[in-house]
Motif scaffolding. Structure first.
Motif, short mmCIF file in Angstrom:
data_model
loop_
_atom_site.label_atom_id
_atom_site.label_comp_id
_atom_site.label_asym_id
_atom_site.label_seq_id
_atom_site.Cartn_x
_atom_site.Cartn_y
_atom_site.Cartn_z
N ARG A 32 45.71 36.45 35.47
CA ARG A 32 44.88 35.90 34.39
C ARG A 32 44.29 34.57 34.82
N GLY A 33 43.20 34.18 34.18
CA GLY A 33 42.71 32.84 34.45
C GLY A 33 41.28 32.63 34.06
N MET A 34 40.82 31.43 34.31
CA MET A 34 39.46 31.03 34.00
C MET A 34 39.09 29.96 35.02
N GLY A 35 37.94 30.13 35.72
CA GLY A 35 37.60 29.17 36.76
C GLY A 35 38.71 29.12 37.78
N MET A 45 49.28 34.49 38.56
CA MET A 45 49.70 35.88 38.85
C MET A 45 51.06 36.04 38.21
N ASP A 46 51.12 36.90 37.22
CA ASP A 46 52.37 37.08 36.47
C ASP A 46 53.15 38.25 37.08
N PHE A 47 54.39 37.97 37.51
CA PHE A 47 55.21 38.97 38.19
C PHE A 47 56.30 39.53 37.28
N LEU A 100 38.26 34.48 43.40
CA LEU A 100 39.72 34.47 43.66
C LEU A 100 40.44 35.38 42.66
N LEU A 101 40.05 35.28 41.39
CA LEU A 101 40.69 36.10 40.35
C LEU A 101 40.53 37.59 40.69
N ASN A 102 39.30 37.95 41.06
CA ASN A 102 39.01 39.33 41.37
C ASN A 102 39.85 39.84 42.55
N ARG A 103 39.93 39.03 43.60
CA ARG A 103 40.70 39.45 44.78
C ARG A 103 42.19 39.54 44.44
#
Ligand code: PLP
Length: 383
Positions: free
Chosen positions: A323-326, A331-333, A304-307
């Motif tokens: 950003r994220g983990m697991g 998603m920072d706008f 999901l992060l990659n997409r």
């Protein structure tokens, strides 16, 4: 009156709610009063890790409710002891105090740190969130939450996140503990750098200061490990947890090292660790383990992060960073994202906007790749 009208009339106006009334949930799905179906990508804010109404959790609650619901802590009960043993195994710490929420777990940690060090100073970080009761609020950074309730508990200093030198500079002879989230949740999904927690751990050891990790939002598989600190190879002295611990049933806990102990009468709460809450929690832990949800959080989270990282803007709002983990992703706008929450909800996906600009994904860990693709197609329809 509709529930929305009644809420405006009868409930304290503390929450900004989305304009739907949820009536039912199953797995990753919830339905509103009009029968509209949603994929719940917020999971009660990182709570429903096994999805809604997981049959094993429902069954455990039903069975315990028909046996023994509440006793107070004036007696021993088996579910509480069993859960304590589980949490000791999972955390690598030695003793548990049970409570009912994250903020209460933070209060317990503050008191335990004061009690065992004899000091009253705490170091917390910018963008931190540890709860809303006065002690936890004193460690929470956001001015809007703090200012109306000042004076708060004294002795807290805030330093830049991901900056171990700033912590080194802030430590004084009065410092009892450093209080940190390994991934900041409410503050906008900020992930601790690989070396940061290690350096803070070493600093705390060399300065005889406690390290308290707040795993309220990150715990129980959310980041692709039972607890986020496992990614960093550090062990805190005190750890707090809540949210996913009960799979939807309210329960919180503080785990700590054996040499950090309260004395009888130092702390307590009527409902903490009651049999019903502990039975729900034991079933939740069983589901996380038997359905391999931690591995799923890791692999589907990376997918999901990659997409999401390949998306440049949504509804004209440019993405600054993903950003994220697991399965804890933000998603920072460039500007506020609450309109995106409305747009995705209208298309059947529930999300929220935290720290004003961060669209937050915290789906149940039982989500499938196919469902993630469905969510992504809704998101991509806004590109
Ligand atoms: N700590 C963290 C990291 C949290 O994210 C939260 C809630 O969002 C809390 C503490 C407070 O938990 P509760 O809302 O259960 O009091």
């Amino acid at each position: 009156m509709t529930p929305i009208e009644s809420e405006a009339r009868y409930i304290q106006p503390t929450y900004t709610r989305q304009p739907i009334t949820l009536t039912r949930g199953s797995g990753t799905r919830v339905w509103d009063a009009d029968g509209k179906e949603y994929i719940d990508c917020l999971a009660g804010i990182a709570v429903n890790v096994c999805g809604h109404c997981h049959p094993k959790v429902v069954k455990a609650i039903q069975k315990q409710a028909a046996t023994l619901i509440h006793t107070s802590n004036l007696y021993y009960t088996e579910p509480q002891i069993k859960l304590a043993e589980e949490l000791i195994n999972l955390t690598g710490l030695d003793r548990i105090f049970f409570c009912n929420s994250g903020t209460e777990a933070a209060e317990a940690a503050i008191k335990l740190a004061r009690r065992t060090t004899g000091r009253t100073g705490f170091i917390a970080t910018e963008n931190s969130f540890h709860g809303r009761t006065l002690g936890a609020l004193s460690l929470t950074h956001k001015e809007k939450y703090r200012t109306p309730f000042e004076p708060l508990v004294p002795g807290v200093s805030f330093v830049r996140y991901n900056d171990a030198d700033a912590i080194a500079e802030a430590i004084t002879p009065e410092t009892a503990a450093v209080f940190l989230e390994a991934v900041q949740g409410e503050g906008g999904i900020h992930v601790a750098d690989t070396e940061y927690l290690k350096e803070v751990r070493e600093l705390c050891d060399s300065q005889d200061v406690l390290l308290i990790l707040d795993e309220v939002q990150t715990g129980f598989g959310r980041t692709g490990a039972w607890f986020a600190y496992e990614h960093y190879g550090v062990l805190p002295d005190i750890m707090i947890m809540a949210k996913a611990l009960g799979g939807g049933f309210p329960i919180g806990a503080m785990a700590s090292r054996n040499d950090l102990q309260f004395e009888r009468g130092d702390h307590g709460t009527t409902f903490g660790g009651d049999p019903l809450a502990c039975a729900a929690s034991l079933a939740t832990i069983d589901v996380i383990r038997s359905e391999d949800l931690i591995e799923r959080s890791k692999t589907l989270g990376a997918y999901l992060l990659n997409r999401l990282q390949s998306i440049g803007s949504l509804a004209g709002n440019r993405v600054r960073e993903v950003r994220g983990m697991g399965l804890m992703i933000g998603m920072d706008f460039e500007s506020g994202c609450s309109d995106l929450v409305d747009l995705t909800r209208e298309r059947g996906v529930l999300l929220n906007c935290t720290a004003d600009t961060v669209l937050r994904f915290l789906p149940p860990l039982v989500i499938t790749k196919q469902e993630i693709d469905q969510v992504l197609s809704v998101i991509e329809s806004l590109e």
